[in-house]
Design an enzyme around this catalytic site. Structure first.
Site, PDB file in Angstrom:
ATOM      1  N   GLU A   1       0.866  -1.187   0.000  1.00  0.00           N
ATOM      2  CA  GLU A   1       0.000   0.000   0.000  1.00  0.00           C
ATOM      3  C   GLU A   1       0.894   1.226   0.000  1.00  0.00           C
ATOM      4  O   GLU A   1       1.749   1.378   0.864  1.00  0.00           O
ATOM      5  CB  GLU A   1      -0.932  -0.031   1.210  1.00  0.00           C
ATOM      6  CG  GLU A   1      -1.987  -1.126   1.095  1.00  0.00           C
ATOM      7  CD  GLU A   1      -2.724  -1.113  -0.242  1.00  0.00           C
ATOM      8  OE1 GLU A   1      -3.130  -0.029  -0.711  1.00  0.00           O
ATOM      9  OE2 GLU A   1      -2.873  -2.189  -0.843  1.00  0.00           O
TER      10      GLU A   1
ATOM     11  N   CYS B   1      -1.810   9.271   3.927  1.00  0.00           N
ATOM     12  CA  CYS B   1      -1.860   8.856   2.525  1.00  0.00           C
ATOM     13  C   CYS B   1      -3.189   9.289   1.915  1.00  0.00           C
ATOM     14  O   CYS B   1      -3.302   9.500   0.721  1.00  0.00           O
ATOM     15  CB  CYS B   1      -1.692   7.357   2.427  1.00  0.00           C
ATOM     16  SG  CYS B   1      -2.839   6.475   3.482  1.00  0.00           S
TER      17      CYS B   1
HETATM   18  P1  NAD Z   1       8.803   4.997   3.335  1.00  0.00           P
HETATM   19  O1  NAD Z   1       8.532   4.294   2.053  1.00  0.00           O
HETATM   20  O2  NAD Z   1       9.924   5.926   3.391  1.00  0.00           O
HETATM   21  O3  NAD Z   1       9.053   3.924   4.492  1.00  0.00           O
HETATM   22  C1  NAD Z   1       8.111   2.910   4.783  1.00  0.00           C
HETATM   23  C2  NAD Z   1       8.824   1.780   5.488  1.00  0.00           C
HETATM   24  O4  NAD Z   1       9.742   1.181   4.585  1.00  0.00           O
HETATM   25  C3  NAD Z   1       9.644   2.222   6.696  1.00  0.00           C
HETATM   26  O5  NAD Z   1       9.532   1.249   7.720  1.00  0.00           O
HETATM   27  C4  NAD Z   1      11.048   2.237   6.148  1.00  0.00           C
HETATM   28  O6  NAD Z   1      12.030   2.046   7.131  1.00  0.00           O
HETATM   29  C5  NAD Z   1      11.007   1.067   5.199  1.00  0.00           C
HETATM   30  N1  NAD Z   1      12.041   1.045   4.155  1.00  0.00           N
HETATM   31  C6  NAD Z   1      12.723   2.087   3.630  1.00  0.00           C
HETATM   32  N2  NAD Z   1      13.581   1.636   2.690  1.00  0.00           N
HETATM   33  C7  NAD Z   1      13.428   0.300   2.624  1.00  0.00           C
HETATM   34  C8  NAD Z   1      14.025  -0.736   1.846  1.00  0.00           C
HETATM   35  N3  NAD Z   1      14.957  -0.484   0.927  1.00  0.00           N
HETATM   36  N4  NAD Z   1      13.619  -2.013   2.047  1.00  0.00           N
HETATM   37  C9  NAD Z   1      12.659  -2.286   2.936  1.00  0.00           C
HETATM   38  N5  NAD Z   1      12.070  -1.357   3.716  1.00  0.00           N
HETATM   39  C10 NAD Z   1      12.450  -0.085   3.553  1.00  0.00           C
HETATM   40  O7  NAD Z   1       7.434   5.710   3.748  1.00  0.00           O
HETATM   41  P2  NAD Z   1       7.150   6.585   5.043  1.00  0.00           P
HETATM   42  O8  NAD Z   1       7.807   7.904   4.891  1.00  0.00           O
HETATM   43  O9  NAD Z   1       7.409   5.795   6.269  1.00  0.00           O
HETATM   44  O10 NAD Z   1       5.565   6.759   4.950  1.00  0.00           O
HETATM   45  C11 NAD Z   1       4.955   7.710   4.157  1.00  0.00           C
HETATM   46  C12 NAD Z   1       4.457   7.082   2.873  1.00  0.00           C
HETATM   47  O11 NAD Z   1       3.568   6.010   3.167  1.00  0.00           O
HETATM   48  C13 NAD Z   1       3.646   8.034   2.015  1.00  0.00           C
HETATM   49  O12 NAD Z   1       3.995   7.851   0.670  1.00  0.00           O
HETATM   50  C14 NAD Z   1       2.213   7.621   2.274  1.00  0.00           C
HETATM   51  O13 NAD Z   1       1.310   7.972   1.249  1.00  0.00           O
HETATM   52  C15 NAD Z   1       2.372   6.149   2.405  1.00  0.00           C
HETATM   53  N6  NAD Z   1       1.261   5.541   3.125  1.00  0.00           N
HETATM   54  C16 NAD Z   1       0.365   4.784   2.425  1.00  0.00           C
HETATM   55  C17 NAD Z   1      -0.723   4.228   3.076  1.00  0.00           C
HETATM   56  C18 NAD Z   1      -1.732   3.411   2.324  1.00  0.00           C
HETATM   57  O14 NAD Z   1      -2.532   2.731   2.953  1.00  0.00           O
HETATM   58  N7  NAD Z   1      -1.724   3.424   1.016  1.00  0.00           N
HETATM   59  C19 NAD Z   1      -0.898   4.431   4.448  1.00  0.00           C
HETATM   60  C20 NAD Z   1       0.052   5.197   5.134  1.00  0.00           C
HETATM   61  C21 NAD Z   1       1.128   5.736   4.467  1.00  0.00           C
END
Ligand code: NAD
Length: 519
Positions: A290, A324
């Site tokens: 997501e 999001c």
């Molecule tokens: P992010 O993608 O930076 O990080 C998400 C998670 O992924 C974190 O735990 C991070 O440590 C991890 N991560 C980072 N690099 C990685 C890698 N190479 N391999 C595996 N894991 C890795 O996102 P964020 O800043 O934590 O959250 C904000 C984003 O999340 C926004 O884009 C928002 O729209 C989205 N979001 C979507 C939903 C939904 O339901 N669609 C809900 C909440 C947030």
């Protein structure tokens, strides 16, 4: 199918902080949590405490000189070890009767409920949520536990299938294996709990890699899981950098699935890495991803403009626009465009921004220095692309504050119309008519949430058919999906449309086995 033992699902009530007794109780919880600031949290792997010495310091985004918690970061080597151990633990954990896992899940809900104000306070301090936003997050976490417990009861045991003559025919759901759970920081409890509990209640072993921005909240949830009876071998909380630990977890041949919520770029990378079969791997990994949003609210010429203004305001600036589902594009019919802006701008300017522990503030800080910098850069881009009508003003205080910002006269080609900013920045675009408004709303690579304010039933019917988003709302805000009522997940680059909090969700963590016996 197993017999249901649990009562009908109901959403957890929100705390009314206008009541003096509730306000006092929250103040007490904030004090208690402050007394735990700066504590060190070792990694806990299969019951063993591990201190790697490589520390992750989590700060209060409302006051960056305060340390909320200090965590030890896992290494790539530990990540490998945890996948191997989890794989070894899977046969035992998956054999736990469904009813026991359901019981533990309901107990987890009860324990979070019992500590609700304390969790609220952790969210205020570590994620910069205001009191009501924190309470909504914690309530949703409880809802996920209660809802998925009931869903697991529904999916337990043989499912209804056609019986052929001379056979006994069955279909049952079984768990997948070792799941890697990667949540974001913006719903640091609800999404963490939702993805972890969905993994565990279905009988998978979960390796949870929390966001580096909110590791203390994750550590508190791990305490709840253990207290609820989930054995140490059923899950591991593996704090560490996404880049260092994430790739190892995603690529390991014994990882069976990845449940990810976060940004588009990280989600796509995980999807790509997981698709590559590793030596020794005997399955196709499942990826539940997501991702981001660029959500629009369409304001029709025939609509209640005051309601539309309020709906856009809360959707754009609640939790500083870091949802999001946040409204980052208002698309307004030309006939009411000027009037809409004239009502919206003063209300945005009147929003109080400051320390999220102070209940007088409607907006708190954004999550980090990096996020703040990126948002301010987008505001500069926006000022060149359109007309600033609110915001871009300094906010005093030792936190990562950004004033609610509105940029009008934005067009579809503009960056701030197309790119996810993830902060309190609203782009406003003028539509020639309703048809044009729908075209603009769909002019996006994302498709998560959207709303339409209109009194025209024909327009609402058209939007129902053509507004291409996973969660569509009419005459209400585009945030605040409720578990059970609004299964949540998006189209296109917003993800795999997993519909969290809905009846399809647990199936993503299960596989179906058909058994036919000659009688
Ligand atoms: P992010 O993608 O930076 O990080 C998400 C998670 O992924 C974190 O735990 C991070 O440590 C991890 N991560 C980072 N690099 C990685 C890698 N190479 N391999 C595996 N894991 C890795 O996102 P964020 O800043 O934590 O959250 C904000 C984003 O999340 C926004 O884009 C928002 O729209 C989205 N979001 C979507 C939903 C939904 O339901 N669609 C809900 C909440 C947030």
């Amino acid at each position: 199918m197993a017999t249901a033992t649990l009562s009908q699902f109901r959403n957890e009530p929100l705390i009314d902080f206008s009541q003096p007794a509730n306000r006092q109780a929250m103040e007490k919880a904030l004090q208690k949590v402050r007394s735990e600031f700066g504590r060190e949290y070792p990694l806990r792997i299969a019951g063993e405490e591990i201190r790697t010495g490589d520390k992750l310091v989590s700060v209060n985004p409302s006051n960056t000189s305060e340390t909320v918690g200090i965590h030890h970061k896992a290494t790539a080597e530990l990540a490998n070890r945890v996948v191997e151990q989890s794989f070894a633990a899977f046969p035992k954990w998956s054999a736990t009767p469904d009813k026991d896992r359901v019981r533990m899940t309901v107990e987890a809900a009860r324990l979070i409920r019992e500590r609700k104000l304390e969790f609220d306070a952790w969210l205020v301090y570590e994620a910069g949520k205001t009191w009501p936003e924190a309470d909504a997050d914690v309530s949703e976490a409880i809802d996920f536990c209660e809802y998925y417990a009931r869903e697991m009861e529904r999916l337990s045991g043989p499912q209804p299938v056609v019986q052929l003559p001379g056979e006994h025919d069955e279909m049952i759901y079984i768990p997948l294996g070792v799941g890697v759970v990667i949540p974001p920081w913006n719903f640091p409890l609800a999404i963490l709990v939702g993805m972890t509990i969905a993994s565990l209640v279905t009988g998978n072993v979960a390796i949870v890699k929390p966001s580096s921005e909110t590791p203390t909240i994750a550590a508190k949830f791990a305490e709840v899981l253990l207290a609820a009876g989930f054995p140490p071998h059923s899950f591991t909380l593996l704090t560490g950098s996404g880049a260092a630990v994430g790739d190892v977890l995603v690529q390991h041949p014994k990882t069976r699935y990845v449940s990810f919520t976060g940004s588009r770029d990280v989600g796509l990378r995980i999807n790509e890495l997981a698709a590559k079969t590793q030596p020794g791997q005997v399955w196709i990994k499942r990826v539940i991803a997501e991702m981001g949003g660029k959500d629009a609210i369409v304001v029709d010429a025939d609509s209640d403009l005051d309601k539309a203004v309020d709906g856009v305001l809360v959707s754009a600036f609640g939790y500083q626009g870091q949802k999001c589902s946040a409204c980052s594009r208002a698309i307004v019919d030309a006939k009411v465009y000027d009037q809409f802006l004239a009502k919206l701008a003063p209300k945005a300017k009147a929003i109080k921004v400051g320390n999220s522990a102070d209940p007088g503030n409607y907006m708190g800080p954004v999550i980090s220095a990096g996020a703040r910098q990126s948002i301010l850069e987008y505001i500069e881009v926006g000022k060149k692309e359109g007309r600033l009508v609110a915001g871009d003003s300094p906010v005093p205080g030792n936190g990562y504050y950004v004033a609610p910002t509105i940029i009008a006269d934005i067009e579809a080609k503009d960056r701030i119309f197309q790119e996810e900013i993830f902060g309190p920045v609203l782009a406003v675009a003028k539509a020639e008519n309703f048809e044009h408004a729908l075209e603009l709303a769909n002019d996006s690579q994302y498709g998560l949430t959207g709303a339409v304010y209109s009194n025209n039933p024909e327009h609402l019917r058209e939007a129902r058919r053509r507004f291409h988003v996973g969660n569509l709302y009419f005459n209400r805000k585009c945030t605040g999906a409720m578990v059970g009522a609004h299964p949540f997940g998006g189209f296109n680059m917003s993800g795999t449309d997993s519909k969290a909090g809905g009846p399809d969700y647990l199936l993503l963590f299960l596989q179906a086995k058909s058994v036919a016996a000659k009688v």
